[in-house]
Design a protein around this motif. Structure first.
Motif, PDB file in Angstrom:
ATOM      1  N   MET A   1       0.843  -1.187   0.000  1.00  0.00           N
ATOM      2  CA  MET A   1       0.000   0.000   0.000  1.00  0.00           C
ATOM      3  C   MET A   1       0.886   1.248   0.000  1.00  0.00           C
ATOM      4  O   MET A   1       1.867   1.309   0.733  1.00  0.00           O
ATOM      5  CB  MET A   1      -0.907  -0.007   1.242  1.00  0.00           C
ATOM      6  CG  MET A   1      -1.887   1.155   1.311  1.00  0.00           C
ATOM      7  SD  MET A   1      -2.907   1.151   2.818  1.00  0.00           S
ATOM      8  CE  MET A   1      -3.841  -0.368   2.593  1.00  0.00           C
TER       9      MET A   1
ATOM     10  N   GLU B   1      -8.123   6.950   0.318  1.00  0.00           N
ATOM     11  CA  GLU B   1      -9.193   6.121   0.874  1.00  0.00           C
ATOM     12  C   GLU B   1      -9.235   6.123   2.394  1.00  0.00           C
ATOM     13  O   GLU B   1     -10.316   6.097   2.994  1.00  0.00           O
ATOM     14  CB  GLU B   1      -9.031   4.681   0.368  1.00  0.00           C
ATOM     15  CG  GLU B   1      -9.151   4.548  -1.143  1.00  0.00           C
ATOM     16  CD  GLU B   1      -8.829   3.147  -1.615  1.00  0.00           C
ATOM     17  OE1 GLU B   1      -8.600   2.263  -0.757  1.00  0.00           O
ATOM     18  OE2 GLU B   1      -8.811   2.925  -2.841  1.00  0.00           O
TER      19      GLU B   1
ATOM     20  N   GLU C   1      -2.856   5.756  -1.053  1.00  0.00           N
ATOM     21  CA  GLU C   1      -4.074   5.049  -0.644  1.00  0.00           C
ATOM     22  C   GLU C   1      -4.452   5.345   0.797  1.00  0.00           C
ATOM     23  O   GLU C   1      -5.631   5.368   1.160  1.00  0.00           O
ATOM     24  CB  GLU C   1      -3.875   3.547  -0.826  1.00  0.00           C
ATOM     25  CG  GLU C   1      -3.585   3.129  -2.265  1.00  0.00           C
ATOM     26  CD  GLU C   1      -3.062   1.722  -2.343  1.00  0.00           C
ATOM     27  OE1 GLU C   1      -3.887   0.784  -2.262  1.00  0.00           O
ATOM     28  OE2 GLU C   1      -1.826   1.540  -2.455  1.00  0.00           O
TER      29      GLU C   1
END
Length: 307
Positions: free
Chosen positions: A1, A100, A64
């Protein structure tokens, strides 16, 4: 990530960045001056300032998840206004980039207890971050024990330099300190548990102590024995001047910290322990690690355990 860490040069950020990298994340460190930051191998560095929204766009590219570890208390003056602007700029940039998840490290304390300006500003930042379209995970902590923590350094110097302390009544306020390694374990861990997205959690070590007990235990661990005499007339302003005289902590930093000591900061909700497994570090062990000293015999000051 791909993960962005704001406040990467701060006390918590300096521990979090290498831990995230070791956990296999692609880490971006957001710093004000890249010439003053030595990044761990493989960590990308982006220079910018949360108070300048134009510098945030590149930092958010492909991100992210992001960590918000910034506060302006060290800047003195109207730190609340700077924290407010920084949070709003961060939210706008994160939303524009489609981030996110965001993880925020805030402060413990019940709002009904009339929080100090410092704790109130931390809580305001939390509310501003909740306005973003991302899922916000908030971790609330009290004093973080570790080498480089301003709060802990203030306590360490007081315990070491003053054989007798005349203190306000805040010495009887309860606190639940937590070791920096445990804070980092929670910060890294929440990314592995999607159910923590959107949640607010309280984190603390296994020991609940008054500030009097904290000072006495740190004193004992450093082979000092401060005598503490609480008085009702020593105001936070006078306390901050006193701390400025006997420690290296600047008065502009000491005052908001001192004002916050009137608020109990104890974990009331332990849900995070059922989600993110962390073996908590005792207060004495956290202190000896921070000071780089050998453990001593257990200290016989009675402590409470977290609920």
């Amino acid at each position: 990530m791909r993960v962005l860490v704001t406040g990467a040069t701060g006390f918590v950020g300096e521990h979090l960045v290498p831990a995230l990298s070791a956990a296999g994340h692609d880490v971006v460190a957001f710093v004000r001056d890249r010439t003053q930051y030595v990044a761990p191998e493989g960590v990308e560095v982006v220079e910018g300032d949360l108070l300048d929204s134009a510098t945030l766009e590149h930092a958010m590219d492909g991100v992210e998840a992001a960590y918000y570890l910034v506060h302006s208390m060290r800047s003195g003056g109207d730190f609340e206004a700077r924290d407010r602007l920084a949070a709003r700029n961060f939210v706008a940039a994160a939303d524009a980039a489609g981030v996110e998840r965001v993880v925020y490290l805030g402060g413990l304390g019940e709002e009904r207890d009339r929080l100090s300006a410092h704790l109130r500003s931390r809580r305001e930042v939390e509310h501003l971050l909740r306005n973003g379209s991302f899922s916000l995970t908030t971790l609330r902590a009290a004093i973080v024990i570790g080498d480089g923590s301003v709060s802990f350094e203030m306590i360490r110097q007081l315990a070491k330099r003053l054989p007798v302390m005349v203190t306000p009544q805040w010495v009887e306020t309860e606190c639940q300190p937590i070791a920096i390694d445990d804070v980092v374990a929670y910060l890294v861990g929440v990314l592995d548990y999607p159910e923590t997205a959107g949640g607010t959690y309280e984190i603390g070590g296994p020991d609940v102590l008054t500030y009097r007990e904290i000072l006495q235990r740190v004193g004992a661990l450093t082979k000092q024995s401060p005598m503490i005499v609480p008085v009702p007339v020593l105001s936070p302003k006078l306390s901050s001047y006193w701390i400025g005289l006997v420690t290296d902590v600047e008065t502009s930093v000491a005052r908001p910290l001192i004002e916050g000591l009137k608020n109990p900061v104890v974990v009331r909700d332990n849900r995070i322990r059922d989600i993110v497994p962390v073996e908590l570090t005792s207060f004495d062990e956290a202190v000896t690690t921070a000071l780089g000293v050998e453990p001593v015999e257990p200290i016989t000051i009675e402590t409470r355990t977290g609920v």
